[in-house]
Write a protein that holds these residues in place. Structure first.
Motif, PDB file in Angstrom:
ATOM      1  N   PHE A   1     -28.780 -11.807  -0.534  1.00  0.00           N
ATOM      2  CA  PHE A   1     -27.501 -12.434  -0.217  1.00  0.00           C
ATOM      3  C   PHE A   1     -27.024 -13.326  -1.352  1.00  0.00           C
ATOM      4  O   PHE A   1     -25.837 -13.350  -1.683  1.00  0.00           O
ATOM      5  CB  PHE A   1     -27.613 -13.239   1.076  1.00  0.00           C
ATOM      6  CG  PHE A   1     -26.340 -13.938   1.452  1.00  0.00           C
ATOM      7  CD1 PHE A   1     -25.191 -13.207   1.710  1.00  0.00           C
ATOM      8  CD2 PHE A   1     -26.274 -15.310   1.522  1.00  0.00           C
ATOM      9  CE1 PHE A   1     -24.015 -13.835   2.044  1.00  0.00           C
ATOM     10  CE2 PHE A   1     -25.096 -15.944   1.846  1.00  0.00           C
ATOM     11  CZ  PHE A   1     -23.965 -15.206   2.116  1.00  0.00           C
TER      12      PHE A   1
ATOM     13  N   VAL B   1     -25.643 -11.159  -4.033  1.00  0.00           N
ATOM     14  CA  VAL B   1     -24.329 -10.653  -3.635  1.00  0.00           C
ATOM     15  C   VAL B   1     -23.280 -11.739  -3.784  1.00  0.00           C
ATOM     16  O   VAL B   1     -22.196 -11.519  -4.328  1.00  0.00           O
ATOM     17  CB  VAL B   1     -24.385 -10.150  -2.175  1.00  0.00           C
ATOM     18  CG1 VAL B   1     -22.979  -9.914  -1.644  1.00  0.00           C
ATOM     19  CG2 VAL B   1     -25.197  -8.887  -2.079  1.00  0.00           C
ATOM     20  N   ARG B   2     -23.630 -12.921  -3.333  1.00  0.00           N
ATOM     21  CA  ARG B   2     -22.669 -14.019  -3.393  1.00  0.00           C
ATOM     22  C   ARG B   2     -22.311 -14.337  -4.846  1.00  0.00           C
ATOM     23  O   ARG B   2     -21.158 -14.584  -5.171  1.00  0.00           O
ATOM     24  CB  ARG B   2     -23.245 -15.247  -2.695  1.00  0.00           C
ATOM     25  CG  ARG B   2     -22.280 -16.399  -2.656  1.00  0.00           C
ATOM     26  CD  ARG B   2     -22.474 -17.299  -1.468  1.00  0.00           C
ATOM     27  NE  ARG B   2     -23.811 -17.864  -1.423  1.00  0.00           N
ATOM     28  CZ  ARG B   2     -24.269 -18.576  -0.401  1.00  0.00           C
ATOM     29  NH1 ARG B   2     -23.532 -18.781   0.646  1.00  0.00           N
ATOM     30  NH2 ARG B   2     -25.482 -19.063  -0.408  1.00  0.00           N
TER      31      ARG B   2
ATOM     32  N   PHE C   1     -20.075 -11.493  -6.193  1.00  0.00           N
ATOM     33  CA  PHE C   1     -18.725 -11.556  -5.641  1.00  0.00           C
ATOM     34  C   PHE C   1     -17.994 -12.794  -6.118  1.00  0.00           C
ATOM     35  O   PHE C   1     -16.781 -12.799  -6.305  1.00  0.00           O
ATOM     36  CB  PHE C   1     -18.770 -11.555  -4.114  1.00  0.00           C
ATOM     37  CG  PHE C   1     -19.028 -10.199  -3.531  1.00  0.00           C
ATOM     38  CD1 PHE C   1     -19.120  -9.096  -4.353  1.00  0.00           C
ATOM     39  CD2 PHE C   1     -19.172 -10.032  -2.169  1.00  0.00           C
ATOM     40  CE1 PHE C   1     -19.359  -7.842  -3.825  1.00  0.00           C
ATOM     41  CE2 PHE C   1     -19.405  -8.785  -1.626  1.00  0.00           C
ATOM     42  CZ  PHE C   1     -19.509  -7.693  -2.454  1.00  0.00           C
TER      43      PHE C   1
ATOM     44  N   VAL D   1     -24.009  -5.202   1.089  1.00  0.00           N
ATOM     45  CA  VAL D   1     -23.197  -5.814   2.139  1.00  0.00           C
ATOM     46  C   VAL D   1     -23.042  -4.857   3.311  1.00  0.00           C
ATOM     47  O   VAL D   1     -23.122  -5.257   4.475  1.00  0.00           O
ATOM     48  CB  VAL D   1     -21.812  -6.206   1.578  1.00  0.00           C
ATOM     49  CG1 VAL D   1     -20.863  -6.569   2.709  1.00  0.00           C
ATOM     50  CG2 VAL D   1     -21.941  -7.365   0.621  1.00  0.00           C
TER      51      VAL D   1
ATOM     52  N   ALA E   1     -19.482 -12.730   2.876  1.00  0.00           N
ATOM     53  CA  ALA E   1     -19.470 -12.241   1.502  1.00  0.00           C
ATOM     54  C   ALA E   1     -18.200 -11.439   1.248  1.00  0.00           C
ATOM     55  O   ALA E   1     -17.561 -11.573   0.205  1.00  0.00           O
ATOM     56  CB  ALA E   1     -20.706 -11.389   1.248  1.00  0.00           C
TER      57      ALA E   1
ATOM     58  N   THR F   1     -15.294 -13.536   0.434  1.00  0.00           N
ATOM     59  CA  THR F   1     -15.220 -14.114  -0.900  1.00  0.00           C
ATOM     60  C   THR F   1     -14.705 -13.090  -1.909  1.00  0.00           C
ATOM     61  O   THR F   1     -14.047 -13.455  -2.881  1.00  0.00           O
ATOM     62  CB  THR F   1     -16.587 -14.624  -1.400  1.00  0.00           C
ATOM     63  OG1 THR F   1     -17.538 -13.582  -1.271  1.00  0.00           O
ATOM     64  CG2 THR F   1     -17.044 -15.840  -0.635  1.00  0.00           C
TER      65      THR F   1
END
Lengths: 165, 954
Positions: B278, B281-282, B285, B302, B320, B323
């Motif tokens: 995560f 990914v965050r 993004f 995701v 996510a 964002t």
């Protein structure tokens, strides 16, 4: 950083309160009441996150988890990872479990300072200190050794439960 | 047992367990109650704290701490005892726990703890050091931080990893409280980044993550170090923190992104830990969204999250997505189905997140579809979420002057539909938008009037308090744009229907005012435009008659709690007359078929006017004694008009069967005037308009209408008993009084009776028409300073003036999308992007210094010590050249630095309590440069530094 660790029971009675930024007790209890208000309205089997901007201001996040009769609540900001906080909570609970062998609410009620000591070995000043519960157990055991050895010097140890109410 | 002799105190002291058991036995309802028990225990604790035995004392403190922490009992009286206990080895853990729970940075006894802390920090017993660090991490204030920096510095090299970790984490607070400590400890902190122990690295990275939050720019030079950790570490905790740091650094330095994107993708593919996934990914993004490969990998993850059974992962997956939404709309569109499905998730969080996402997708092309879907969901969901949905539809559609709305007819109908949703509590927003659109979008007014009509004629809606505001808007719209109405008579009936008594007075006043406008419109048509235009009135009347509206009419007064409808003999008389004329089926239908047959039509328009007048009279007559001034005033106005019209026109027309269009009398003048006033278009008003209006002399804005309340409070008579009085009053005086009132009101001179104008100011909402006009003639118009005239000019002129002042707001309709009127200066409070606050603080400045020092003279900073400094204040400073020092800083140092310190020391002391104002005060110490440098200089400096980075990386 982690802003607060709170343990309360399903009646909303706080069992452990630790804020890493100073708050007056009145404020602490006000915050806890608002958290409880949100928590008790949550259904089961839903996500463990709550938006708490209205309670703690912007950038605040909250994860909670229910263990038996207790809510464990971590409040933190964007410097922490939500899922990691859940893991950390698990570490905390595991450690409690190891220290009290099958921890229950009463253990936490009656071991106020020990629970604090355990928490202090996991989180320091709002930062994650140790993530292995066995390490924490070791550290806490050492601490209580220190306490015991020095308290044996004392002449009269207090005997819990000896006096009637 | 409360009277335990002091000798036996230690023997028979209650333990914490006893206290807790006692607390559990007592509840607020038992005797003695919980609070009594607590106060008794507190008395005991106070006594025990003064005991000479350490164990008694510490038990007392423990009990107090428990009460303090979990029962919010103030423990400020015990702070000194905490200090006392901290020296005893046995009670040390407790004392430090107490310190961390009780003390804040202003606690006065805190300084007394300094020596004990130092002793413990230098202790050979690990536990003592550890306890001291625990406490320090929470209670350190500026003085403690300053005095203990040296001891911490030693601990940063401790061979015991356990202690080193704690010391490192302590630095966050110490740096924050005493920024100069950065100069001392920073190098060692960075060195620890290379430690082989993961715990230590994790702690260091945690510190940097926290520090980089304030001013990431200062940490750019360390990017290579972080990069190494990113590539080499396999510890999830460390990686998460490093990713957080990079998320803050990458936006500042584009080349970093290119460098880190590959390792991050690597971690993303490799790891099984959801938290790390995560975080990757965050990060992607958030700041690496221009790297398509990375985004694709992240989207894959995701999608896995979204499909997962764990609601946490679904929630985070949606988060996510939101964002990334602004940059990659396709990402949501691809998962649209899932998002829509999530709208009905059991989890509130997930529903809200899905809603946000969906609203992020809205654009001109899909707004209709999305809103349709959402409204269906709103119908199904619980009230809270339903309103959340409605609220976001309203805010998204109205954003930026209804940017996304092309088809306003559709949007108006949507607003109408939304008003009818049972849980709808967005009355206020819908009200605002209905009026706003009415004023801004000219082409949609007929639809607006149609939708308003549907709302107004539904008696059921009047029972729902949440809809009242919407009805208020509908009433206003119908009155203001009555020329679009197909059936003014029906409108009047709707506006005056009996159930309007359920409305709050202010909204009812709007209803009455709208009825007034409709009536004025009808009369004007009747008097001056009796040709084709008026035929619709005729037709509608006939329809009305056949649909039995007269029944409704007759029921109206009796349904109204205020009156019985028969007190006013003349009206019933005429009503009967009217009924005879109107109920003739044949006559009615012939009107419909031959609307242009002039003789008949004039006769029946006379009838329809009389019909309207009767409705008004019968329903509003009883209200002329209303206790609410708003209602009272409007009722009087409208009744006055009715009286006048009846006397001057209908009185003769009903007898002669002819009509008095030739009459150049007073009434027709007034009607004409009034029509002009009402047909004046109201434009949107800038939100800042009010501020531009100078307050006229003699107007006391704070004065309220409390006096009136007092007066009315005394004469709250039952309405029926006040009837006779009212009746007499209205019969005798109406024609004169209300005419006057009316003239005042309508010619817009608005003689400014202070109480009423006060009220008008306070409740401007309900006065839309008058208020707006008032501003346009009483005061200089907000947006057109040139139009300014005295209020004493005659009414005709004023009307013209108003026209001019508003004319600039009208725009020609050229585009297929109806024109939405916007004001030049923007109606919404313009949110100027605040000038980027100089964010970097003393800590970052110190960090910059150290980092620059590292480049220039890598060793000096770690070795140079101030020989003359007391050991507590020992600090390693680079051979600072800051001789000059800016005045501000010196002053701030002087003000707080009470003890006499060497000048040199003072210069290097940056004060910071973590409070915002000191954070903003820019004072930094850089070699040989002026201290008071601003952002521009700071960034220029970085620009010099940044080219170094790629070299590090490569």
């Amino acid at each position: 950083m982690i802003r607060a660790v709170i343990v309360m029971n399903d009646q909303g009675k706080p069992r452990l309160i630790k804020f890493y930024q100073y708050q007056t007790v009145e404020k602490q209890h006000e915050l806890i009441r608002s958290i409880y208000g949100v928590l008790c309205s949550r259904a089961e089997n839903v996500s463990n996150f709550i938006k708490v901007d209205s309670i703690f201001g912007p950038d605040a996040r909250l994860v909670y988890k229910t263990y038996a009769t207790l809510y464990f609540v971590f409040v933190f900001d964007s410097s922490e990872n939500e899922l990691a906080m859940l893991d950390l909570m698990q570490v905390f609970v595991e450690t409690l479990d190891k220290c009290f062998s099958n921890v229950c609410e009463l253990d936490i009620v009656f071991n106020f300072n020990k629970v604090h000591a355990i928490l202090d070995e996991i989180i320091l000043g709002g930062q994650v200190l140790e993530t292995s519960s066995s390490e924490v157990v070791k550290a806490v055991a050492e601490l209580s050794k220190l306490e015991r050895t020095s308290s044996s010097v004392m002449l009269i140890p207090s005997i819990p439960g000896w006096h009637g109410r | 047992m409360s009277g335990t002799p002091s000798l036996m105190e230690s023997l028979f002291q209650r333990t914490l367990d006893d206290l807790i058991k006692g607390l559990r036995l007592h509840t607020p309802t038992t005797t003695p109650s919980l609070s009594a028990f607590i106060s008794k225990s507190l008395t005991e604790i106070r006594r025990e704290l003064t005991s000479t035995t350490a164990s008694t004392k510490s038990t007392a403190l423990l009990k107090l701490l428990y009460l303090h922490s979990l029962h919010s009992i103030s423990a400020s009286f015990a702070t000194f005892h905490v200090i006392e206990l901290s020296s005893s080895p046995a009670s040390k853990p407790l004392a430090y726990l107490a310190a961390s729970l009780l003390f804040d940075s202003t606690t006065d006894v805190l300084l007394l703890l300094t020596n004990q802390l130092r002793k413990d920090l230098n202790s050979t017993i690990t536990r003592e050091v550890s306890l001291a660090l625990n406490a320090l991490s929470v209670i350190a204030n500026q003085d403690l931080a300053r005095d203990l920096t040296g001891d911490l510095f030693v601990l940063l090299n401790s061979s015991k990893v356990f202690l080193r970790k704690k010391a490192i984490l302590c630095l966050i607070r110490v740096f924050d409280k005493y920024p100069d400590s950065v100069r001392v400890c920073f190098k060692r902190l960075v060195e620890n980044l290379e430690s082989r122990d993961e715990g230590v690295v994790s702690a260091v990275v945690g510190v940097f993550c926290e520090m980089a939050k304030v001013d990431p720019r200062a940490y750019l030079p360390l990017a290579p170090e972080f990069f190494r950790v990113l590539v080499e570490s396999r510890n999830n905790w460390i990686l998460i923190k490093v990713l957080k740091i990079f998320a803050r650094l990458v936006p500042l330095e584009g080349r970093l992104g290119k460098k880190v994107v590959e390792p991050i993708c690597e971690h993303l593919r490799r790891t099984g830990a959801k938290s790390l996934v995560f975080e990757c990914v965050r990060t992607i993004f958030g700041c690496l969204s221009e790297y398509d490969v990375a985004v694709n990998v992240a989207m894959e993850k995701v999608r896995e999250f979204l499909m997962d059974d764990d609601p946490n992962l679904r929630y985070l997956g949606l988060q996510a997505l939101s964002t990334v939404a602004p940059k990659h709309l396709w990402a949501i569109q691809e998962n649209k189905e899932f998002v829509i499905r999530a709208l009905s998730d059991a989890d509130v969080n997930i529903r809200f997140e899905a809603l946000t996402l969906l609203m992020a997708m809205v654009c001109e092309d899909n707004v209709v579809e999305i809103c349709r879907v959402l409204v269906t969901y709103a119908l199904k969901s619980d009230p809270e979420f339903c309103n959340e949905i409605l609220g976001s539809i309203l805010s998204v559609c109205s954003k930026n002057y209804y940017e996304v709305v092309v088809d306003f007819d559709w949007y108006i109908s949507l607003l109408g539909d939304m008003s009818r949703i049972v849980h709808c509590q967005k009355g206020e927003e819908i009200e605002d938008q209905l009026i706003d659109i009415g004023m801004r979008v000219r082409d949609v007014r007929s639809t607006l009037v149609r939708v308003s009509r549907q709302l107004l004629i539904d008696p059921a809606l009047l029972g729902n308090p949440f809809v009242h505001r919407i009805l208020c808007a509908a009433a206003w719209v119908s009155g203001e744009y009555v020329e679009f109405s197909k059936n003014p008579i029906e409108l009047i009936e709707a506006l005056l229907q009996p159930r309007t008594s359920l409305l709050p007075p202010l909204i009812r006043a709007v209803y009455i005012q709208s009825a007034f406008k409709v009536l004025a419109f009808c009369l004007h048509c009747f008097l001056f435009r009796k040709d084709v235009t008026f035929s619709f009135l005729l037709g509608s009347l006939s329809e009305e008659i056949t649909t039995g509206s007269s029944d409704r009419l007759r029921n109206a007064p009796s349904g109204d709690s205020d009156g019985d409808g028969s007190y006013y003999p003349r009206s019933t008389l005429e009503e009967t007359e009217y009924d005879i004329a109107g109920n003739g089926e044949a006559a009615g239908s012939s009107h419909v078929h031959t609307p242009l047959a002039s003789s008949k039509s004039t006769k029946s328009t006379g009838d329809s006017i009389r019909h309207i007048l009767n409705i008004v009279e019968t329903t509003l007559g009883p209200l002329s004694g209303s206790n609410d001034v708003e209602i009272l005033e409007r009722v009087r106005n409208i009744l006055g008009l009715v009286m006048m019209i009846k006397q001057e026109f209908l009185g003769t027309s009903s007898q002669e069967g002819d009509d008095n269009q030739g009459n150049n009398n007073n009434a027709s003048k007034i009607i004409n005037l009034m029509h002009e006033a009402f047909s004046e278009e109201l434009g949107p008003v800038s939100i800042s308009a009010q501020e531009k209006v100078p307050i006229p002399d003699g107007v006391v804005l704070k004065q309220d209408l409390e006096d009136l309340d007092l007066i009315y409070g005394d004469i709250k008579l039952p309405l029926s008993s006040s009837f006779s009085l009212v009746k007499r009053h209205s019969l005798e005086n109406d024609s004169i009084l209300t005419l006057e009132n009316y003239r005042k009101d309508e010619s817009e001179t608005e003689g400014k009776p202070t109480a009423l104008s006060e009220h008008r100011k306070r409740h401007g909402l309900y006065y839309l028409p008058l208020e707006r006009k008032e501003t346009s003639d009483d005061y200089p118009p907000a947006n057109d300073p040139t139009v300014q005239d005295n209020i004493n000019a005659d009414t005709e002129n004023l009307a013209k003036l108003t026209e001019q002042s508003l004319v600039f707001k009208k725009k020609a309709n050229t585009k297929p999308r109806p024109v939405v009127v916007k004001l030049d200066d923007g109606d919404s409070r313009s949110i100027l992007p605040k000038k980027q606050e100089p964010k970097d603080d003393l800590v970052s400045d110190a960090v910059r210094d150290v980092l620059r020092g590292n480049e220039a003279e890598p060793s000096s900073s770690s070795t140079a010590k101030e020989p003359d400094r007391a050991s507590s204040k020992r600090g390693k400073e680079k051979a600072l050249v800051d001789g000059s020092g800016d005045p501000l800083r010196i002053e701030s140092s002087r003000s707080r630095d009470k003890s006499s310190r060497s000048k040199h020391h003072r210069q290097n002391k940056e004060k910071k309590d973590g409070s915002p104002e000191t954070g903003k005060a820019k004072s930094s110490s850089r070699h040989g440069t002026r201290r008071s440098k601003n952002r521009a200089e700071g960034s220029a400096n970085i620009a010099v530094q940044s080219p170094v980075i790629p070299d590090f990386l490569l």
